[in-house]
Motif scaffolding. Structure first.
Motif, PDB file in Angstrom:
ATOM      1  N   LEU A 393       0.826  -1.214   0.000  1.00  0.00           N
ATOM      2  CA  LEU A 393       0.000   0.000   0.000  1.00  0.00           C
ATOM      3  C   LEU A 393       0.860   1.264   0.000  1.00  0.00           C
ATOM      4  CD1 LEU A 393      -3.156  -0.611   2.218  1.00  0.00           C
ATOM      5  CD2 LEU A 393      -3.039  -0.070  -0.212  1.00  0.00           C
ATOM      6  N   GLU A 394       2.023   1.196   0.689  1.00  0.00           N
ATOM      7  CA  GLU A 394       2.928   2.368   0.653  1.00  0.00           C
ATOM      8  C   GLU A 394       3.294   2.691  -0.786  1.00  0.00           C
ATOM      9  OE1 GLU A 394       5.182   1.952   4.984  1.00  0.00           O
ATOM     10  OE2 GLU A 394       6.036   0.973   3.227  1.00  0.00           O
ATOM     11  N   GLU A 395       3.577   1.642  -1.548  1.00  0.00           N
ATOM     12  CA  GLU A 395       3.935   1.850  -2.966  1.00  0.00           C
ATOM     13  C   GLU A 395       2.747   2.387  -3.749  1.00  0.00           C
ATOM     14  OE1 GLU A 395       7.193  -1.739  -2.912  1.00  0.00           O
ATOM     15  OE2 GLU A 395       5.567  -1.844  -4.385  1.00  0.00           O
ATOM     16  N   TRP A 396       1.576   1.847  -3.457  1.00  0.00           N
ATOM     17  CA  TRP A 396       0.393   2.299  -4.194  1.00  0.00           C
ATOM     18  C   TRP A 396       0.084   3.779  -3.907  1.00  0.00           C
ATOM     19  CZ3 TRP A 396      -4.432   4.284  -2.986  1.00  0.00           C
ATOM     20  CH2 TRP A 396      -5.294   4.418  -4.077  1.00  0.00           C
ATOM     21  N   PHE A 397       0.315   4.198  -2.675  1.00  0.00           N
ATOM     22  CA  PHE A 397       0.029   5.597  -2.338  1.00  0.00           C
ATOM     23  C   PHE A 397       0.865   6.565  -3.174  1.00  0.00           C
ATOM     24  CE2 PHE A 397      -1.871   4.170   1.863  1.00  0.00           C
ATOM     25  CZ  PHE A 397      -3.152   4.547   1.515  1.00  0.00           C
ATOM     26  N   GLU A 398       2.050   6.154  -3.567  1.00  0.00           N
ATOM     27  CA  GLU A 398       2.875   7.010  -4.445  1.00  0.00           C
ATOM     28  C   GLU A 398       2.150   7.227  -5.775  1.00  0.00           C
ATOM     29  OE1 GLU A 398       5.546   8.710  -3.518  1.00  0.00           O
ATOM     30  OE2 GLU A 398       5.169   7.829  -1.530  1.00  0.00           O
ATOM     31  N   LYS A 399       1.594   6.142  -6.309  1.00  0.00           N
ATOM     32  CA  LYS A 399       0.840   6.238  -7.583  1.00  0.00           C
ATOM     33  C   LYS A 399      -0.381   7.131  -7.404  1.00  0.00           C
ATOM     34  CE  LYS A 399       1.630   1.643  -9.406  1.00  0.00           C
ATOM     35  NZ  LYS A 399       1.077   0.360  -9.682  1.00  0.00           N
ATOM     36  N   TYR A 400      -1.047   6.940  -6.289  1.00  0.00           N
ATOM     37  CA  TYR A 400      -2.272   7.694  -5.991  1.00  0.00           C
ATOM     38  C   TYR A 400      -1.956   9.193  -5.922  1.00  0.00           C
ATOM     39  CZ  TYR A 400      -6.475   8.976  -3.175  1.00  0.00           C
ATOM     40  OH  TYR A 400      -7.638   9.530  -2.692  1.00  0.00           O
TER      41      TYR A 400
END
Ligand code: AMP
Ligand code: MG
Length: 484
Positions: A393-400
């Protein structure tokens, strides 16, 4: 209005008698009120005070028949787990007629001609589940049947060797109880007159704007395809799994009907199966839109003698793209993203979110609730605090964050959108189970509390803060049996 003032209409007796059975409900003994829904009362203008009377219990119990009401059960067929069963029908449901367009039906009211091996009863646990969930779905804006009241009893019911259970009755209400399976049953008669009569009935009840138009039957089908595509997108966006999407459990009015071993998913799992009996996962979370389309294809062929079936099948091909379009719209909202700024460019973002949620073992609906509560796009700690595995999720938040910046999404507007779309409370199976355990001991307070939470999931319910947190791991994504 008093119970005796309700104007009940019965419109099913124009059909040939082979399509229904007039029945006498078999009342439960020692029946008592467990709960009634004020919201549902409002739909038929029934005074709340009426629901506290013995007369009301007698009404739900089928002992008191209202003026104008002639109880009956409907015949239908259906594809169960992909296999055609020519004779099903209301094996434990009894219709009372309609009030203000709401067709009243009790579930668990005794044997009918269609009971087959069943006992015509419904156990307390499944009745509580149906009663609360239909109201919860409505509060999320998901089309569904409703529930007016539930009564319990000391009437014994046997569903397993281990435990003797008690019978209950839910009084359900719907603009329509006609199923794809009802069409399959009529189609089997090889008599276009009956099929047309059923189509006219459904159009009258649920698609009255199509009445007297050219090609009204085809138009009805097209609209149902659209409605079902949208319904499936809502189920998917909120993580709802029906569990038994047989054609006899699919509404031709585009509603969620017949709540059985359903679940709002706890931890996100793409292939999640909520029904213990569904060994192969036919009705798994991710299969739902495909199954809905399959069911609509069954309907198209049931209509082949009265419609141009090629036209129906051709229109059905729009189902998946319509479903995906609605789904993406809803997911954008759940992520706070303004459609006008993002268009349909966020599919990858959503797909990667689902992957991240699954790997991080994240509670699906709690994710969106926590996201709604972030204070800035620089700090997602409250969201990360609810997951066992943080990195995906930490990685996904960058995309978000990148997406929000690129699309010039305004943070305050995002918050507003999320607050409207993401409820604080979603009714999970473990909560229902808690209310069921208490109800078995004669304490119905939690049933009533859950009803209130179900009907106002965006509000604060201070006493039940714990229900806004992730499902305890030992209760997450458990399967339920079909026995009910
Ligand atoms: P369901 O899976 O609950 O939608 O039910 C499938 C079919 O079985 C329907 O025709 C029901 O009316 C019938 N049925 C389920 N349970 C019972 C029961 N206990 N008694 C009689 N019929 C039942
Ligand atoms: Mg059913």
């Amino acid at each position: 209005m008093k119970l005796d003032e309700l104007k009940v209409e019965c419109d099913y007796f124009d059909f040939d008698e082979k399509f229904y059975q007039k029945v006498e409900p078999q009342a439960l003994y020692d029946a008592y009120l467990i709960s009634y829904s004020k919201q549902a009362c409002d739909l038929i203008s029934l005074d709340y005070s009426e629901c506290k009377t013995q007369e009301f219990v007698d009404f739900v119990n089928g002992k008191k028949i209202l003026k104008g009401s002639i109880p009956y059960s409907q015949a239908y067929a259906g594809h169960q787990f992909g296999y055609y069963v020519p004779q099903l029908g209301d094996g434990r449901a009894i219709n009372f007629g309609s009030v203000d367009g709401w067709h009243l039906q009790t579930k668990g009211a005794g044997l009918t001609k269609y009971s087959r091996q069943g006992d015509g009863r419904a156990v307390l646990r499944s009745s509580i589940r149906e009663y609360i969930m239909s109201e919860a779905m409505h509060a999320l804006g998901i089309p569904t049947t409703r529930a007016l009241a539930i009564i319990g009893s000391n009437h014994p019911v046997h569903r397993s060797y281990e435990e003797e259970e008690t019978a209950a009755i839910v009084l359900r209400m719907s603009p329509s109880w006609i199923r794809i399976g009802t069409f399959e049953y009529f189609a089997k008669q090889k008599d276009t007159k009956h099929l047309k009569q059923l189509l006219d009935y459904v159009i009258d009840n649920s698609y009255s704007h199509l009445k007297n138009l050219d090609y009204s039957y085809e138009r009805f089908y097209f609209e149902l395809v659209d409605k079902t595509a949208k319904l499936m997108s809502q189920w998917m966006a909120y993580g709802f799994m029906h569990g038994v999407m047989n054609t006899d459990n699919m509404s031709v009015a585009g509603l969620t009907i017949d709540y059985g071993p359903y679940a709002f998913m706890d931890n996100f799992e793409m292939m999640c199966i909520c029904n213990h009996t569904d060994v192969e996962g036919r009705y798994s979370y991710n299969n739902q839109p495909h199954i809905a389309k399959w069911n609509l294809e069954v309907l198209a062929y049931a209509l082949k003698d009265v419609c141009d079936v090629n036209k129906l099948i051709e229109y059905l091909q729009t189902f998946m793209s319509a479903n995906q379009k609605h789904y993406l719209e809803l997911m954008n909202k759940r992520l706070g993203l303004d459609d006008n700024l993002s268009g349909d460019s966020n599919l990858n973002l959503v797909v990667s979110l689902l992957e991240a949620l699954e790997v991080s073992k994240c509670d699906y609906n709690c994710f969106f609730w926590e996201l709604t509560n972030i204070n800035s796009l620089e700090d997602f700690s409250n969201v990360l605090d609810i997951v066992p595995i943080r990195q995906p999720l930490e990685e996904w938040f960058e995309k978000y964050k990148d997406t929000c910046k690129k699309q010039n999404q305004d943070f305050e507007s995002m918050k507003k959108l999320m607050k409207k779309t993401n409820p604080k409370y979603v009714i999970k199976n473990y909560m229902l189970q808690e209310s069921i355990e208490k109800a078995k001991e004669g304490d119905f307070t939690l049933v009533n509390d859950l009803l209130e939470i179900a009907q106002s999931p965006f509000d604060e319910h201070k006493e039940f803060e714990r229900y806004s947190k992730p499902t305890p791991q030992e209760h997450a994504n458990l399967q339920l049996s079909c026995s009910s």
